[in-house]
Write a protein that holds these residues in place. Structure first.
Motif, PDB file in Angstrom:
ATOM      1  N   LEU A 175       0.830  -1.168   0.153  1.00  5.73           N
ATOM      2  CA  LEU A 175       0.042  -0.096  -0.036  1.00  5.73           C
ATOM      3  C   LEU A 175       0.818   1.037   0.105  1.00  5.73           C
ATOM      4  CD1 LEU A 175      -2.878  -1.054   2.561  1.00  5.73           C
ATOM      5  CD2 LEU A 175      -2.946  -0.921  -0.091  1.00  5.73           C
ATOM      6  N   SER A 176       2.102   1.266   0.934  1.00  9.14           N
ATOM      7  CA  SER A 176       2.981   2.229   0.697  1.00  9.14           C
ATOM      8  C   SER A 176       3.538   2.759  -0.549  1.00  9.14           C
ATOM      9  CB  SER A 176       4.030   2.152   1.849  1.00  9.14           C
ATOM     10  OG  SER A 176       5.023   1.190   1.395  1.00  9.14           O
ATOM     11  N   GLN A 177       3.641   1.592  -1.430  1.00 12.14           N
ATOM     12  CA  GLN A 177       4.227   1.966  -2.754  1.00 12.14           C
ATOM     13  C   GLN A 177       3.115   2.031  -3.938  1.00 12.14           C
ATOM     14  OE1 GLN A 177       7.535   1.950  -3.353  1.00 12.14           O
ATOM     15  NE2 GLN A 177       8.015   1.891  -1.264  1.00 12.14           N
ATOM     16  N   GLY A 178       1.760   2.222  -3.517  1.00  7.39           N
ATOM     17  CA  GLY A 178       0.761   2.377  -4.270  1.00  7.39           C
ATOM     18  C   GLY A 178       0.523   1.224  -5.157  1.00  7.39           C
ATOM     19  N   GLU A 179       0.891  -0.079  -4.728  1.00  5.10           N
ATOM     20  CA  GLU A 179       0.405  -1.409  -5.373  1.00  5.10           C
ATOM     21  C   GLU A 179      -1.083  -1.963  -4.961  1.00  5.10           C
ATOM     22  OE1 GLU A 179       2.267  -2.039  -7.706  1.00  5.10           O
ATOM     23  OE2 GLU A 179       4.327  -1.938  -7.494  1.00  5.10           O
ATOM     24  N   PRO A 180      -1.637  -2.673  -5.762  1.00  6.91           N
ATOM     25  CA  PRO A 180      -2.990  -2.798  -5.111  1.00  6.91           C
ATOM     26  C   PRO A 180      -2.882  -4.178  -4.303  1.00  6.91           C
ATOM     27  CG  PRO A 180      -2.633  -3.789  -7.460  1.00  6.91           C
ATOM     28  CD  PRO A 180      -1.512  -2.989  -7.155  1.00  6.91           C
ATOM     29  N   ASP A 234     -11.060  -4.261  -2.606  1.00 10.13           N
ATOM     30  CA  ASP A 234      -9.862  -3.307  -2.745  1.00 10.13           C
ATOM     31  C   ASP A 234      -9.668  -2.397  -1.522  1.00 10.13           C
ATOM     32  OD1 ASP A 234      -8.202  -1.385  -3.665  1.00 10.13           O
ATOM     33  OD2 ASP A 234      -9.162  -0.723  -5.185  1.00 10.13           O
ATOM     34  N   LEU A 235      -8.524  -2.758  -0.862  1.00  9.97           N
ATOM     35  CA  LEU A 235      -8.484  -1.954   0.521  1.00  9.97           C
ATOM     36  C   LEU A 235      -8.062  -0.665   0.184  1.00  9.97           C
ATOM     37  CD1 LEU A 235      -8.158  -5.266   1.306  1.00  9.97           C
ATOM     38  CD2 LEU A 235      -6.555  -4.470   2.979  1.00  9.97           C
ATOM     39  N   SER A 236      -7.523  -0.218  -0.894  1.00  4.42           N
ATOM     40  CA  SER A 236      -7.088   1.114  -1.123  1.00  4.42           C
ATOM     41  C   SER A 236      -8.227   1.933  -1.377  1.00  4.42           C
ATOM     42  CB  SER A 236      -6.120   1.371  -2.341  1.00  4.42           C
ATOM     43  OG  SER A 236      -4.874   0.457  -2.089  1.00  4.42           O
ATOM     44  N   ASN A 237      -9.206   1.591  -2.120  1.00  4.30           N
ATOM     45  CA  ASN A 237     -10.393   2.255  -2.714  1.00  4.30           C
ATOM     46  C   ASN A 237     -11.710   1.994  -1.987  1.00  4.30           C
ATOM     47  OD1 ASN A 237      -8.879   3.715  -4.864  1.00  4.30           O
ATOM     48  ND2 ASN A 237      -8.524   1.644  -5.412  1.00  4.30           N
ATOM     49  N   PRO A 357     -19.463   5.207   5.139  1.00  6.96           N
ATOM     50  CA  PRO A 357     -17.863   5.672   4.990  1.00  6.96           C
ATOM     51  C   PRO A 357     -17.571   5.622   3.425  1.00  6.96           C
ATOM     52  CG  PRO A 357     -18.205   4.013   6.815  1.00  6.96           C
ATOM     53  CD  PRO A 357     -19.526   3.970   6.071  1.00  6.96           C
ATOM     54  N   GLY A 358     -18.534   5.234   2.414  1.00  8.42           N
ATOM     55  CA  GLY A 358     -18.066   5.261   1.042  1.00  8.42           C
ATOM     56  C   GLY A 358     -17.777   3.799   0.377  1.00  8.42           C
TER      57      GLY A 358
END
Length: 405
Positions: A175-180, A234-237, A357-358
């Protein structure tokens, strides 16, 4: 003080219903005390109270009654059932919890433990205990009506916490590297048709939704009688994708669902991605022992150019999977109490799932046929370019995007 019997009766008939127990004693005791000779008998007849009560009230009045919130003197009133019947609590506790504190051969070991049944059993043992008394005693003893809780999934693995820590560290790095990072699993299969669905919803009074009496799969649908929702979260979004099939929950179906997510949402959300992390359960179509899952993930890796890292939750911890409480639970809430009459209805319900929350969800119907029992040969399996992690390589591994030679 002179008062006719009729007037005295009328007085008590008017006043006593508005008083509590202590106030009634004050009134009748004072009246009997101030009346002339025979006042106690006259008050007893007019008030319909016993002579013993009247005499006790007179005594209280003469001794002086200070204003108080209590209705009876300390120690007054009937004694509790558990004081009058020693052993009642122990007998009740043994009936309710026979397998840990009482006799496992109890008469109620294999029957419904309702308050009425418990009352009958206590009476058979010589106690006097109504169903209402049983209910009150159970509450006082700390019992409550509870449904079974799904928590026992197997013996805890000694490295369970270590695996959770490993999953967290790998996910944090991705996640810190912007990877899914995605969480995947198959939701509970659902019968397609006019069947009852758990939960309730608002309906006009007396107009519930009519569904089939029996939950038998529709024979006309054959093997396609059940919907199989495979989810990707998808944890990021905070975004979900659900691929709904109706044939078989196979590894090919699972990876096909991930593929659809990637080409529909993932590639757009992560245009610069070089790696993909998947968290999955230890068993099922995407289990760590399943050869076919690794093989189809390899095909996907070679097709997309992504390094695919898979981390499995330890055995017996499937409910910790993020997708369970971040996606599937809200889908179940959204369609509660509504029959899943056809595939379009199922897909629409899933797609309409949102949270404050979205969370947003997209879904599609997978019309492909997935054959059960397809074997992966030793040659094909050995060709898979797998890089196993140092910590539990059977649970944690990376599949490289190398095409077969």
């Amino acid at each position: 003080m002179e008062m006719t019997p009729e007037a005295l009766a009328k007085f008590f008939e008017t006043v006593l219903p508005h008083l509590n127990e202590r106030q009634r004693r004050v009134v009748v005791g004072s009246m009997a005390d101030v009346l002339s000779r025979g006042g106690q008998a006259r008050v007893a007849e007019a008030s319909k109270m016993s002579t013993n009560t009247i005499w006790g009230a007179i005594r209280e009045v003469r001794e002086g009654m200070e204003p108080t919130e209590r209705q009876r003197a300390p120690g007054g009133g009937d004694h509790k059932a558990i004081q009058k019947q020693p052993g009642l609590l122990v007998a009740l506790d043994e009936l309710v919890h026979p397998d840990t504190r009482g006799n496992p051969m109890s008469a109620l070991r294999w029957t419904l433990k309702s308050t009425y049944q418990l009352s009958r059993e206590l009476k058979a043992q010589g106690f006097e205990a109504s169903a209402e008394l049983v209910r009150r005693l159970l509450h006082e003893m700390g019992y409550s009506l509870q449904a079974p809780t799904k928590e026992k999934e197997g013996t805890n693995h000694p490295d369970r916490d270590g695996q959770f820590s490993h999953i967290n560290s790998v996910a944090t790095e991705f996640l810190s590297q912007g990877e899914p990072v995605i969480s995947v699993d198959t939701k509970k299969k659902e019968l397609i048709g006019e069947f009852s669905n758990a939960g309730r919803e608002w309906q006009p009074k007396g107009e519930p939704t009519r569904v089939n009496v029996h939950d038998f799969p529709d024979p006309e649908r054959g093997v396609n009688a059940k919907a199989i929702p495979y989810g990707i979260y998808d944890l990021s979004n905070d975004e979900g994708w659900v691929n709904v099939g109706d044939t078989h929950d196979t590894s090919e179906f699972a990876v096909s669902s991930i593929r659809k997510w990637w080409y529909t949402l993932g590639r757009e959300r992560f245009p610069d991605a070089k790696r993909l992390m998947i968290t999955a359960d230890a068993g099922g179509s995407n289990g760590y022992r399943v050869r076919a899952c690794k093989y189809h993930l390899w095909v996907l890796a070679a097709e997309t150019g992504l390094e695919i890292t898979v981390c499995h939750y330890p055995p017996g911890t499937s409910k910790w999977n993020r997708i369970e409480h971040r996606l599937f639970s809200f889908i179940s809430i959204n369609w509660r109490g509504k029959p899943l009459s056809d595939m379009r209805t199922i897909v629409e319900f899933i797609s309409a799932t949102t949270t404050k929350p979205g969370l947003t969800v997209q879904a599609s119907y997978d019309q492909n046929w997935y054959e059960k029992g397809v074997k992966i040969s030793d040659v094909d399996f050995e060709a898979i370019p797998i890089k196993r992690h140092d910590f539990h390589g059977e649970w944690n591994y990376t599949i490289l995007p190398k095409a077969a030679v």
